[in-house]
Structures are given as structure tokens and as C-alpha cells.
Write a protein that holds these residues in place. Structure first.
Motif, PDB file in Angstrom:
ATOM      1  N   GLY A  22       0.793  -1.220   0.000  1.00 46.32           N
ATOM      2  CA  GLY A  22       0.000   0.000   0.000  1.00 46.32           C
ATOM      3  C   GLY A  22       0.826   1.272   0.000  1.00 46.32           C
ATOM      4  N   ARG A  23       1.998   1.222  -0.629  1.00 46.25           N
ATOM      5  CA  ARG A  23       2.885   2.391  -0.692  1.00 46.25           C
ATOM      6  C   ARG A  23       2.989   2.907  -2.113  1.00 46.25           C
ATOM      7  NH1 ARG A  23       8.522   1.002   1.952  1.00 46.25           N
ATOM      8  NH2 ARG A  23       8.773   3.230   1.519  1.00 46.25           N
ATOM      9  N   ALA A  24       3.246   4.188  -2.242  1.00 46.81           N
ATOM     10  CA  ALA A  24       3.501   4.765  -3.554  1.00 46.81           C
ATOM     11  C   ALA A  24       4.920   4.390  -3.984  1.00 46.81           C
ATOM     12  CB  ALA A  24       3.361   6.280  -3.510  1.00 46.81           C
ATOM     13  N   PRO A  25       5.120   3.946  -5.227  1.00 44.03           N
ATOM     14  CA  PRO A  25       6.472   3.600  -5.685  1.00 44.03           C
ATOM     15  C   PRO A  25       7.480   4.743  -5.532  1.00 44.03           C
ATOM     16  CG  PRO A  25       4.839   2.775  -7.229  1.00 44.03           C
ATOM     17  CD  PRO A  25       4.101   3.627  -6.238  1.00 44.03           C
ATOM     18  N   SER A  26       6.990   5.968  -5.534  1.00 45.91           N
ATOM     19  CA  SER A  26       7.878   7.124  -5.399  1.00 45.91           C
ATOM     20  C   SER A  26       8.527   7.206  -4.017  1.00 45.91           C
ATOM     21  CB  SER A  26       7.105   8.419  -5.670  1.00 45.91           C
ATOM     22  OG  SER A  26       6.028   8.545  -4.759  1.00 45.91           O
ATOM     23  N   THR A  27       8.022   6.420  -3.044  1.00 43.69           N
ATOM     24  CA  THR A  27       8.593   6.442  -1.696  1.00 43.69           C
ATOM     25  C   THR A  27       9.791   5.517  -1.545  1.00 43.69           C
ATOM     26  OG1 THR A  27       7.110   4.696  -0.876  1.00 43.69           O
ATOM     27  CG2 THR A  27       6.335   6.979  -0.689  1.00 43.69           C
ATOM     28  N   VAL A  28      10.116   4.771  -2.611  1.00 41.80           N
ATOM     29  CA  VAL A  28      11.257   3.848  -2.570  1.00 41.80           C
ATOM     30  C   VAL A  28      12.236   4.210  -3.682  1.00 41.80           C
ATOM     31  CG1 VAL A  28      12.020   1.442  -2.724  1.00 41.80           C
ATOM     32  CG2 VAL A  28       9.816   1.995  -1.665  1.00 41.80           C
ATOM     33  N   ARG A  29      13.481   4.413  -3.299  1.00 36.32           N
ATOM     34  CA  ARG A  29      14.512   4.695  -4.306  1.00 36.32           C
ATOM     35  C   ARG A  29      15.432   3.488  -4.456  1.00 36.32           C
ATOM     36  NH1 ARG A  29      17.810   9.951  -3.371  1.00 36.32           N
ATOM     37  NH2 ARG A  29      17.590   9.451  -1.147  1.00 36.32           N
ATOM     38  N   LEU A  30      15.741   3.179  -5.688  1.00 42.33           N
ATOM     39  CA  LEU A  30      16.650   2.079  -5.997  1.00 42.33           C
ATOM     40  C   LEU A  30      18.083   2.596  -6.045  1.00 42.33           C
ATOM     41  CD1 LEU A  30      17.399  -0.776  -7.039  1.00 42.33           C
ATOM     42  CD2 LEU A  30      16.796   0.032  -9.341  1.00 42.33           C
ATOM     43  N   VAL A  31      18.941   1.976  -5.235  1.00 43.99           N
ATOM     44  CA  VAL A  31      20.377   2.261  -5.283  1.00 43.99           C
ATOM     45  C   VAL A  31      21.025   1.103  -6.035  1.00 43.99           C
ATOM     46  CG1 VAL A  31      22.473   2.713  -3.952  1.00 43.99           C
ATOM     47  CG2 VAL A  31      20.243   3.451  -3.062  1.00 43.99           C
ATOM     48  N   ALA A  32      21.481   1.348  -7.247  1.00 48.12           N
ATOM     49  CA  ALA A  32      22.104   0.308  -8.068  1.00 48.12           C
ATOM     50  C   ALA A  32      23.561   0.147  -7.633  1.00 48.12           C
ATOM     51  CB  ALA A  32      22.029   0.686  -9.542  1.00 48.12           C
ATOM     52  N   VAL A  33      23.896  -1.047  -7.167  1.00 44.55           N
ATOM     53  CA  VAL A  33      25.223  -1.298  -6.587  1.00 44.55           C
ATOM     54  C   VAL A  33      26.123  -1.950  -7.633  1.00 44.55           C
ATOM     55  CG1 VAL A  33      26.480  -2.421  -4.718  1.00 44.55           C
ATOM     56  CG2 VAL A  33      24.160  -1.556  -4.322  1.00 44.55           C
ATOM     57  N   SER A  34      27.112  -1.210  -8.073  1.00 41.94           N
ATOM     58  CA  SER A  34      27.943  -1.673  -9.195  1.00 41.94           C
ATOM     59  C   SER A  34      29.314  -2.181  -8.760  1.00 41.94           C
ATOM     60  CB  SER A  34      28.110  -0.534 -10.205  1.00 41.94           C
ATOM     61  OG  SER A  34      28.567   0.653  -9.572  1.00 41.94           O
ATOM     62  N   LYS A  35      29.427  -2.607  -7.516  1.00 41.78           N
ATOM     63  CA  LYS A  35      30.707  -3.083  -6.969  1.00 41.78           C
ATOM     64  C   LYS A  35      31.369  -4.113  -7.881  1.00 41.78           C
ATOM     65  CE  LYS A  35      30.727  -6.043  -3.482  1.00 41.78           C
ATOM     66  NZ  LYS A  35      30.645  -6.602  -2.106  1.00 41.78           N
ATOM     67  N   LEU A  36      32.617  -3.829  -8.238  1.00 39.95           N
ATOM     68  CA  LEU A  36      33.456  -4.711  -9.049  1.00 39.95           C
ATOM     69  C   LEU A  36      32.974  -4.881 -10.490  1.00 39.95           C
ATOM     70  CD1 LEU A  36      34.333  -7.506  -6.438  1.00 39.95           C
ATOM     71  CD2 LEU A  36      35.523  -5.356  -6.910  1.00 39.95           C
ATOM     72  N   HIS A  37      32.026  -4.052 -10.918  1.00 44.12           N
ATOM     73  CA  HIS A  37      31.595  -4.036 -12.303  1.00 44.12           C
ATOM     74  C   HIS A  37      32.123  -2.769 -12.981  1.00 44.12           C
ATOM     75  CE1 HIS A  37      29.014  -7.550 -12.247  1.00 44.12           C
ATOM     76  NE2 HIS A  37      28.501  -7.137 -11.104  1.00 44.12           N
ATOM     77  N   PRO A  38      32.393  -2.820 -14.284  1.00 45.01           N
ATOM     78  CA  PRO A  38      33.001  -1.665 -14.958  1.00 45.01           C
ATOM     79  C   PRO A  38      32.070  -0.465 -15.078  1.00 45.01           C
ATOM     80  CG  PRO A  38      32.413  -3.364 -16.546  1.00 45.01           C
ATOM     81  CD  PRO A  38      32.204  -3.965 -15.186  1.00 45.01           C
ATOM     82  N   ALA A  39      32.680   0.690 -15.236  1.00 44.03           N
ATOM     83  CA  ALA A  39      31.922   1.935 -15.361  1.00 44.03           C
ATOM     84  C   ALA A  39      31.003   1.908 -16.578  1.00 44.03           C
ATOM     85  CB  ALA A  39      32.890   3.118 -15.456  1.00 44.03           C
ATOM     86  N   ALA A  40      31.350   1.122 -17.598  1.00 44.83           N
ATOM     87  CA  ALA A  40      30.516   1.043 -18.799  1.00 44.83           C
ATOM     88  C   ALA A  40      29.121   0.526 -18.465  1.00 44.83           C
ATOM     89  CB  ALA A  40      31.175   0.139 -19.842  1.00 44.83           C
ATOM     90  N   LEU A  41      29.022  -0.398 -17.502  1.00 44.35           N
ATOM     91  CA  LEU A  41      27.714  -0.923 -17.105  1.00 44.35           C
ATOM     92  C   LEU A  41      26.932   0.108 -16.297  1.00 44.35           C
ATOM     93  CD1 LEU A  41      28.373  -4.679 -16.230  1.00 44.35           C
ATOM     94  CD2 LEU A  41      27.620  -3.657 -18.380  1.00 44.35           C
ATOM     95  N   VAL A  42      27.646   0.896 -15.510  1.00 39.29           N
ATOM     96  CA  VAL A  42      26.995   2.003 -14.796  1.00 39.29           C
ATOM     97  C   VAL A  42      26.431   2.991 -15.809  1.00 39.29           C
ATOM     98  CG1 VAL A  42      27.337   3.910 -13.174  1.00 39.29           C
ATOM     99  CG2 VAL A  42      28.532   1.741 -12.812  1.00 39.29           C
ATOM    100  N   ALA A  43      27.214   3.284 -16.847  1.00 39.34           N
ATOM    101  CA  ALA A  43      26.762   4.208 -17.888  1.00 39.34           C
ATOM    102  C   ALA A  43      25.525   3.664 -18.600  1.00 39.34           C
ATOM    103  CB  ALA A  43      27.892   4.457 -18.886  1.00 39.34           C
ATOM    104  N   GLU A  44      25.506   2.343 -18.834  1.00 38.52           N
ATOM    105  CA  GLU A  44      24.336   1.742 -19.481  1.00 38.52           C
ATOM    106  C   GLU A  44      23.094   1.883 -18.598  1.00 38.52           C
ATOM    107  OE1 GLU A  44      22.673  -2.632 -20.963  1.00 38.52           O
ATOM    108  OE2 GLU A  44      24.833  -2.350 -20.702  1.00 38.52           O
ATOM    109  N   ALA A  45      23.263   1.633 -17.298  1.00 41.43           N
ATOM    110  CA  ALA A  45      22.133   1.776 -16.373  1.00 41.43           C
ATOM    111  C   ALA A  45      21.676   3.231 -16.294  1.00 41.43           C
ATOM    112  CB  ALA A  45      22.525   1.267 -14.989  1.00 41.43           C
ATOM    113  N   ALA A  46      22.621   4.156 -16.295  1.00 39.41           N
ATOM    114  CA  ALA A  46      22.274   5.585 -16.244  1.00 39.41           C
ATOM    115  C   ALA A  46      21.525   6.002 -17.503  1.00 39.41           C
ATOM    116  CB  ALA A  46      23.537   6.423 -16.063  1.00 39.41           C
TER     117      ALA A  46
END
Length: 228
Positions: A22-46
């Protein structure tokens, strides 16, 4: 599946968990954890619309932030040594893992010297009492928050925890609930300059349960970027 596809699947899971609780999706933020993955994958997610990223290691965070052209929000979510804090001002918008006053004091010093705005922090609580995990105890958390609240360049915005690992995510529920109840208790103390608006809890295997128990920040790595 690609990072973009994985990200969409995780967002759909977040929406379902919010609907169930019963919560609005806007009340939850996703923190994408890119530990040990290359910056290129972070760029793709961004590029796919993800805006908040978490890193466990200071040097990796600094390196990736320098490689990313697209502006994103960085959170420090790993154990933090006081001598590494000096690298974070101007890069991170939140530190999830403040578990002792000396660390908060160093954050206060570094932000005083290098930033005009205060640093948003979460107090890490070891609700399970596991010796292998960082975090203050639930008993000591209130007093720690009181002391940190006196620092002018640090703002306490909530709490963070890591429960024990379970194959069944339901087994983590009591730990998430305990953190929420602790946040409610601290909030009732009405400590000046302290907010309990953020609960950072839940990872790839259990974030739906964490959302049902009040998580506002879920730290998801493997379900987005794959195994390390």
C-alpha cells in the motif's frame, strides 16, 4: 538479459512490492550497486534512467565517478575508514555506513573544509549482532545519533542495516522490522536536526520484504549487474 532489461525487471518488482504494502512507488529509491563491475555498465544503467548508484569501496567510487559523463547521484554504502573520507566531498550525496562518532566527526571536518552543504548520512545499525558485520548496536544507536546531531556539517537522515543472509527472504523480515521500530523510537525523541526519513535496507534477494517493512532505499547489485 542486459543491464537495461534487468533494471526494468527490478523496477517492476519494486512496484509490485509497493502495491502489496500500500505504498507509492515514489517512496522507494533504488540504489544500483555496481561493486566490481566496470563503469561502462553504470553508464548503461544511467542511460536507461537509473539515477542513484552505490559503491562499497572509496577508490572504485572515485574512479567510476570520474569516468561517467552523465550526472548521477553516488552513495557510499560500504564500510568506511576515517582516512578515506577526504576523497568523498563533492562526489557522494549520502553515506549509508556511519557506525561511530569518530567517523561522523571526520565527515564533519572534511565537509566543513570542502563543501558548502552538509553531508547526508545514515547511521548503520547491526541489528543481528553478528560479529562479522559493522554497525552500532540498537541500544547505542540513540545516543550515537544524539552526538552526531551536534555536528554542523553532518545531517542524520535515517538508518541502515544488513541482516544475516537467508535463502528465504521472509527470515530477514524481523530484522527489517526492528530497524523501522528503532527509527520510530529515535524519531519520537525529537532530536534537533535529526530526520528518520530514510531506511536503507534490502538487497537483491530480499528487497521486496524490506519494502513491505518500510525501506526507502534498497541496495540492489546482482539482480541488475549480474554476479561478480
Amino acid at each position: 538479459m542486459s543491464v537495461t532489461g534487468n533494471l526494468a525487471a527490478v523496477q517492476a518488482r519494486i512496484q509490485r512490492a509497493c502495491t502489496i504494502s500500500g505504498r507509492a512507488p515514489s517512496t522507494v529509491r533504488l540504489v544500483a550497486v555496481s561493486k566490481l563491475h566496470p563503469a561502462a555498465l553504470v553508464a548503461e544503467a544511467a542511460a536507461a534512467g537509473q539515477t542513484v548508484f552505490g559503491e562499497n569501496y572509496v577508490q572504485e567510487l572515485v574512479d567510476k565517478a570520474a569516468q561517467l559523463a552523465r550526472p548521477v547521484e553516488w552513495h557510499m554504502i560500504g564500510h568506511l575508514q576515517s582516512n578515506k573520507v577526504k576523497y568523498l566531498p563533492g562526489i557522494v550525496s549520502m553515506i549509508h555506513t556511519v557506525d561511530r562518532l569518530s567517523l561522523a566527526q571526520e565527515i564533519d571536518r572534511q565537509w566543513r573544509d570542502k563543501q558548502s552543504a552538509a553531508c547526508d548520512i545514515l547511521v548503520q545499525v547491526n541489528v543481528s549482532g553478528e560479529a562479522t558485520k559493522s554497525g552500532t548496536t540498537a541500544t547505542e544507536a540513540v545516543e550515537l545519533v544524539r552526538h552526531i546531531a551536534k555536528l554542523p556539517n553532518v545531517r542524520v537522515r535515517g538508518l541502515m542495516t544488513m541482516p544475516p543472509f537467508f535463502d528465504d527472504p521472509e527470515a530477514a523480515r524481523p530484522y527489517f522490522r526492528e530497524l523501522r521500530l528503532l527509527a520510530d523510537r529515535i524519531s519520537s525523541e525529537q532530536i534537533p536536526a535529526v530526520e528518520m526519513t530514510e531506511l536503507s535496507m534490502g538487497m537483491s534477494g530480499d528487497f521486496e520484504v524490506a519494502i513491505e517493512e518500510g525501506a526507502t532505499l534498497v541496495r540492489v547489485g546482482t539482480a541488475i549487474f549480474g554476479g561478480r
